[in-house]
Design an enzyme around this catalytic site. Structure first.
Site, PDB file in Angstrom:
ATOM      1  N   GLY A 101       0.815  -0.833  -0.047  1.00 50.82           N
ATOM      2  CA  GLY A 101       0.264   0.028   0.027  1.00 50.82           C
ATOM      3  C   GLY A 101       1.387   1.457  -0.095  1.00 50.82           C
ATOM      4  O   GLY A 101       2.024   1.234   0.541  1.00 50.82           O
TER       5      GLY A 101
ATOM      6  N   GLY B  50      25.652  -9.026  17.855  1.00 46.91           N
ATOM      7  CA  GLY B  50      24.679  -8.214  18.419  1.00 46.91           C
ATOM      8  C   GLY B  50      24.085  -9.530  19.729  1.00 46.91           C
ATOM      9  O   GLY B  50      23.842 -10.621  19.013  1.00 46.91           O
TER      10      GLY B  50
ATOM     11  N   VAL C 143      32.161  -4.832  15.103  1.00 49.28           N
ATOM     12  CA  VAL C 143      32.374  -5.710  14.088  1.00 49.28           C
ATOM     13  C   VAL C 143      32.908  -3.849  12.588  1.00 49.28           C
ATOM     14  O   VAL C 143      32.462  -3.590  13.160  1.00 49.28           O
ATOM     15  CB  VAL C 143      31.844  -6.616  13.941  1.00 49.28           C
ATOM     16  CG1 VAL C 143      31.872  -6.908  12.335  1.00 49.28           C
ATOM     17  CG2 VAL C 143      31.018  -7.353  14.921  1.00 49.28           C
TER      18      VAL C 143
ATOM     19  N   GLY D 174      19.306  -5.448  15.457  1.00 44.59           N
ATOM     20  CA  GLY D 174      18.278  -4.293  16.416  1.00 44.59           C
ATOM     21  C   GLY D 174      17.353  -4.466  14.737  1.00 44.59           C
ATOM     22  O   GLY D 174      17.374  -4.437  13.855  1.00 44.59           O
ATOM     23  N   ARG D 175      16.078  -3.408  14.853  1.00 44.63           N
ATOM     24  CA  ARG D 175      15.712  -3.458  14.074  1.00 44.63           C
ATOM     25  C   ARG D 175      14.990  -2.268  13.466  1.00 44.63           C
ATOM     26  O   ARG D 175      15.378  -0.770  14.948  1.00 44.63           O
ATOM     27  CB  ARG D 175      13.713  -4.427  13.912  1.00 44.63           C
ATOM     28  CG  ARG D 175      14.294  -5.553  14.007  1.00 44.63           C
ATOM     29  CD  ARG D 175      13.384  -6.618  14.400  1.00 44.63           C
ATOM     30  NE  ARG D 175      11.873  -6.376  13.389  1.00 44.63           N
ATOM     31  CZ  ARG D 175      12.403  -7.267  11.645  1.00 44.63           C
ATOM     32  NH1 ARG D 175      13.437  -7.975  12.084  1.00 44.63           N
ATOM     33  NH2 ARG D 175      11.911  -7.062  11.250  1.00 44.63           N
TER      34      ARG D 175
ATOM     35  N   ALA E  68       5.757  -7.143  20.367  1.00 42.95           N
ATOM     36  CA  ALA E  68       4.327  -7.497  19.220  1.00 42.95           C
ATOM     37  C   ALA E  68       3.309  -7.220  19.581  1.00 42.95           C
ATOM     38  O   ALA E  68       1.809  -6.074  19.406  1.00 42.95           O
ATOM     39  CB  ALA E  68       4.329  -8.709  19.109  1.00 42.95           C
TER      40      ALA E  68
ATOM     41  N   HIS F 159       1.426 -23.431  46.082  1.00 44.51           N
ATOM     42  CA  HIS F 159       2.516 -24.267  46.415  1.00 44.51           C
ATOM     43  C   HIS F 159       2.717 -25.610  46.371  1.00 44.51           C
ATOM     44  O   HIS F 159       1.869 -26.420  46.323  1.00 44.51           O
ATOM     45  CB  HIS F 159       2.440 -24.271  48.336  1.00 44.51           C
ATOM     46  CG  HIS F 159       4.043 -24.747  48.547  1.00 44.51           C
ATOM     47  ND1 HIS F 159       4.749 -24.377  48.261  1.00 44.51           N
ATOM     48  CD2 HIS F 159       3.797 -26.492  48.687  1.00 44.51           C
ATOM     49  CE1 HIS F 159       6.157 -25.195  49.250  1.00 44.51           C
ATOM     50  NE2 HIS F 159       5.452 -26.320  49.077  1.00 44.51           N
TER      51      HIS F 159
HETATM   52  P1  FAD Z   1       5.302  -6.032  11.759  1.00 45.49           P
HETATM   53  O1  FAD Z   1       5.176  -7.364  12.951  1.00 45.49           O
HETATM   54  O2  FAD Z   1       6.763  -6.066  11.600  1.00 45.49           O
HETATM   55  O3  FAD Z   1       4.475  -6.240  10.575  1.00 45.49           O
HETATM   56  C1  FAD Z   1       4.253  -5.931   9.345  1.00 45.49           C
HETATM   57  C2  FAD Z   1       3.185  -5.517   8.232  1.00 45.49           C
HETATM   58  O4  FAD Z   1       3.322  -5.027   7.342  1.00 45.49           O
HETATM   59  C3  FAD Z   1       4.409  -6.867   7.653  1.00 45.49           C
HETATM   60  O5  FAD Z   1       3.309  -8.029   6.745  1.00 45.49           O
HETATM   61  C4  FAD Z   1       4.932  -6.586   6.418  1.00 45.49           C
HETATM   62  O6  FAD Z   1       4.826  -6.907   5.205  1.00 45.49           O
HETATM   63  C5  FAD Z   1       3.341  -5.652   6.134  1.00 45.49           C
HETATM   64  N1  FAD Z   1       3.749  -4.227   4.781  1.00 45.49           N
HETATM   65  C6  FAD Z   1       5.376  -2.876   4.992  1.00 45.49           C
HETATM   66  N2  FAD Z   1       5.338  -2.386   4.369  1.00 45.49           N
HETATM   67  C7  FAD Z   1       3.781  -2.313   3.658  1.00 45.49           C
HETATM   68  C8  FAD Z   1       3.310  -1.932   2.760  1.00 45.49           C
HETATM   69  N3  FAD Z   1       3.647  -0.838   2.677  1.00 45.49           N
HETATM   70  N4  FAD Z   1       2.488  -1.927   2.296  1.00 45.49           N
HETATM   71  C9  FAD Z   1       1.442  -3.267   3.074  1.00 45.49           C
HETATM   72  N5  FAD Z   1       1.578  -3.863   3.719  1.00 45.49           N
HETATM   73  C10 FAD Z   1       2.855  -3.807   4.329  1.00 45.49           C
HETATM   74  N6  FAD Z   1       8.450  -9.201  19.890  1.00 45.49           N
HETATM   75  C11 FAD Z   1       7.839  -9.681  21.414  1.00 45.49           C
HETATM   76  O7  FAD Z   1       7.047  -8.993  21.919  1.00 45.49           O
HETATM   77  N7  FAD Z   1       7.985 -11.129  21.566  1.00 45.49           N
HETATM   78  C12 FAD Z   1       8.942 -12.297  21.037  1.00 45.49           C
HETATM   79  O8  FAD Z   1       9.313 -13.141  21.638  1.00 45.49           O
HETATM   80  C13 FAD Z   1       9.880 -11.530  19.978  1.00 45.49           C
HETATM   81  N8  FAD Z   1      10.257 -12.232  19.540  1.00 45.49           N
HETATM   82  C14 FAD Z   1      10.887 -11.673  17.980  1.00 45.49           C
HETATM   83  C15 FAD Z   1      11.861 -12.823  17.486  1.00 45.49           C
HETATM   84  C16 FAD Z   1      12.828 -11.713  16.191  1.00 45.49           C
HETATM   85  C17 FAD Z   1      13.500 -13.094  15.594  1.00 45.49           C
HETATM   86  C18 FAD Z   1      11.843 -10.742  15.694  1.00 45.49           C
HETATM   87  C19 FAD Z   1      13.112 -10.381  14.053  1.00 45.49           C
HETATM   88  C20 FAD Z   1      11.144 -10.044  16.233  1.00 45.49           C
HETATM   89  C21 FAD Z   1      10.076 -10.918  17.446  1.00 45.49           C
HETATM   90  N9  FAD Z   1       9.519  -9.569  17.892  1.00 45.49           N
HETATM   91  C22 FAD Z   1       9.030 -10.042  19.182  1.00 45.49           C
HETATM   92  C23 FAD Z   1       9.292  -8.436  17.693  1.00 45.49           C
HETATM   93  C24 FAD Z   1       7.551  -8.290  16.694  1.00 45.49           C
HETATM   94  O9  FAD Z   1       8.323  -9.339  15.986  1.00 45.49           O
HETATM   95  C25 FAD Z   1       7.712  -6.845  16.243  1.00 45.49           C
HETATM   96  O10 FAD Z   1       7.395  -6.149  17.480  1.00 45.49           O
HETATM   97  C26 FAD Z   1       6.042  -7.377  15.970  1.00 45.49           C
HETATM   98  O11 FAD Z   1       6.061  -7.564  14.742  1.00 45.49           O
HETATM   99  C27 FAD Z   1       5.202  -5.439  15.414  1.00 45.49           C
HETATM  100  O12 FAD Z   1       4.218  -5.969  15.288  1.00 45.49           O
HETATM  101  P2  FAD Z   1       4.335  -4.248  13.720  1.00 45.49           P
HETATM  102  O13 FAD Z   1       2.975  -4.939  13.684  1.00 45.49           O
HETATM  103  O14 FAD Z   1       4.047  -3.016  14.397  1.00 45.49           O
HETATM  104  O15 FAD Z   1       4.885  -4.569  12.631  1.00 45.49           O
END
Ligand code: FAD
Length: 484
Positions: free
Chosen positions: A122, A189, A246, A288-289, A337, A461
């Site tokens: 989008g 990291g 690194v 990180g992200r 999440a 307990h």
């Molecule tokens: P996202 O889950 O990133 O979803 C965004 C969506 O938007 C994606 O599907 C993407 O394709 C879509 N999108 C992007 N741009 C567009 C566009 N222009 N048009 C349409 N769609 C689009 N968090 C926890 O709380 N607990 C955990 O245990 C945990 N473990 C993790 C482990 C790993 C390896 C990783 C990488 C992350 C982890 N996280 C965890 C973090 C968690 O995944 C994120 O905080 C969460 O997914 C964020 O949700 P969101 O809906 O904001 O974004």
């Protein structure tokens, strides 16, 4: 004419899909545009969390934990079995099956709630319009919205000097899909993701080295817990090198390399003692992200970003533009999440006239290592830096009956409370299933509980949650089952 929706959601991660469902429950006509693809490269709802984040990482942590327990811990329980082997492709397929099931579950929830899904990318256009480019190709569509919710999430951060090739040098998604256990795994990291992925492959037999640029281990966690965690992770075999920056990574052919095939990564890093070279069979970049605003075209509509590249929002996730909201990883705050989904719910409930809010002081953090680490509220470091007078109660897992029976006695529970009002300010846990135990702590913070409330709450307990009870008692110097 373009179809009009009450709400168009961009992104179907935990932020977007939860918001879309809640908005539909509240009577809105909702569309959700998502460009996500699953492990098999097909459109897949659920975002990072479901496809390459929370769920697949926990699936692999579970499998690797079973392997480790079976090969190492069962003897102590008097159980002996033969040779224990790991079938990595089977483990990966189990993980993919879980992802497929949950992602299609989101599709079912959309259908039941009459959310209209668009599998595509989008882009924001002027006049509250969203242009959708379908993933499967075909004509571009335009929809009109009364309200737009941006939930486009985040992407892995990269290091220019360490280019990922998707094979020997990968990001966190790549580390969820190795087909064999790497002999020597480098992880750049030592944060949450690096530790979790490092733990998976360490349990399966990799020699894992984590290179962390910061001098402090887990700076967001309470220092007492971080110190205990560093000791325990090191005992488990993770080679964690702090203050290690690194400088470069180069792929090449080792002695064993098959004709023409590169099979090693040479990494150069620098620490206080100088420059070092180290060789790995795979390298994971887990530093990180970053917020994902790529593709939505923020400039087209004049959407404001902050200095970190997040979409700028206020406490209610309102952007600088009327009727456009942003939630989840793409905005400020922890990239978690549950924070993402609660923000999505808040926005749409407020659109429906409800006085919804997110309590940012009561967001739990969890690291799914063994033992798990979880916390909510303030750390001792934060309290020391504030003017607040506080008291501390700590209870060791080794004094808890259930932990003893489980044979998992490493860890502690710590309660921080205001010295004068007795209000609980922070709870920190390092224990098996700390991710479950932390719910009580979150409730305590949410309800503004006192340490006395926790002391007077009856805990089953034997249970690990008794350590919360005892740590609350310890805050007033009256532990019952430990004298320390
Ligand atoms: P996202 O889950 O990133 O979803 C965004 C969506 O938007 C994606 O599907 C993407 O394709 C879509 N999108 C992007 N741009 C567009 C566009 N222009 N048009 C349409 N769609 C689009 N968090 C926890 O709380 N607990 C955990 O245990 C945990 N473990 C993790 C482990 C790993 C390896 C990783 C990488 C992350 C982890 N996280 C965890 C973090 C968690 O995944 C994120 O905080 C969460 O997914 C964020 O949700 P969101 O809906 O904001 O974004």
């Amino acid at each position: 004419m373009a179809e009009t929706f009450d709400l168009v959601v961009l992104g179907a991660g935990p932020a977007g899909y939860t918001a879309a469902i809640r908005a539909a429950q509240l009577g809105m006509r909702v569309a959700c545009v998502d460009s996500g693809v699953g492990p098999e490269g097909k459109p897949s709802l659920g975002g990072t969390c479901l496809n390459v984040g929370c769920i697949p990482s926990k699936a692999l942590l579970e499998s690797s934990e079973h392997f480790h327990r079976t090969s190492v811990d069962l003897k102590e329980h008097g159980i002996s079995i033969g040779d224990v082997r790991m079938d990595v492709p089977a483990m990966i397929e189990r993980k993919n099956k879980i992802v497929r099931g949950l992602a299609s579950g989101v599709g079912t929830l959309f259908a039941k709630n009459k959310v209209v899904p668009f599998a595509g990318s989008g882009r924001l256009l002027a006049g509250m319009r969203v242009e959708v480019t379908p993933l499967a190709g075909g004509p571009v569509e335009t929809v009109t919205a009364k309200n737009i919710l941006i939930a486009t999430g985040s992407l892995p951060r990269e290091i220019a000097a360490v280019p990922a090739d998707g094979n020997l040098v990968v990001d966190s998604s790549g580390a969820l899909d190795f087909s064999t256990t790497p002999e020597k795994l480098g992880v750049i990291g030592a944060g949450v993701i690096g530790l979790e992925l490092g733990s998976v492959w360490n349990r399966l037999g990799s020699k894992v080295v984590l290179l962390e640029a910061m001098d402090t281990f887990l700076p967001g966690a309470d220092e007492q817990i971080a110190e205990a965690a560093l000791k325990e992770m090191t005992r488990q075999g993770l080679d964690i090198r702090l203050g290690a920056r690194v400088l470069s990574a180069k792929t090449g052919k080792g002695k064993e390399g098959k004709e023409g095939k590169e099979d090693k990564v040479e990494v150069e890093y620098e620490d206080a003692s100088g420059k070092h070279g180290i060789e790995f069979s795979k390298l994971v970049v887990a530093i990180g992200r970053k917020p994902n605003t790529h593709g939505i075209d923020v400039n087209e509509v004049g959407l404001l970003l902050d200095e970190r590249g997040n979409i700028h929002v206020d406490d209610f996730c309102r952007t600088n533009l009327p009727n456009i909201y942003a939630v989840g990883d793409v905005v400020r705050g922890p990239m978690l999440a549950h924070k993402a989904s609660e923000e999505g719910v808040m926005v749409v409930e407020r659109l429906a006239g409800e006085a919804s809010r997110v309590n940012y002081d009561a967001i739990p953090w969890v690291i799914y290592t063994a033992p798990e680490i979880a916390w909510v509220g303030k750390t001792e470091r934060q309290l020391r830096a504030s003017a607040r007078e506080y008291k501390v109660g700590v209870f060791p897992l080794s004094a808890n009956g259930r932990a003893r029976a489980m044979g998992q006695t490493i860890g502690l529970t710590k309660v921080l409370a205001d010295r004068h009002s007795d209000r609980v300010l922070g709870i920190h846990i390092m224990a098996p299933m700390a991710s479950e135990m932390i719910a009580e702590a979150v409730l305590a913070i949410e309800f503004g509980s006192s340490a006395e409330d926790l002391q007077r709450t009856v805990h089953a307990h034997p249970s690990l949650s008794e350590t919360v009870h005892e740590a609350a008692l310890a805050a007033d110097g009256r532990m019952l089952n430990f004298h320390g």
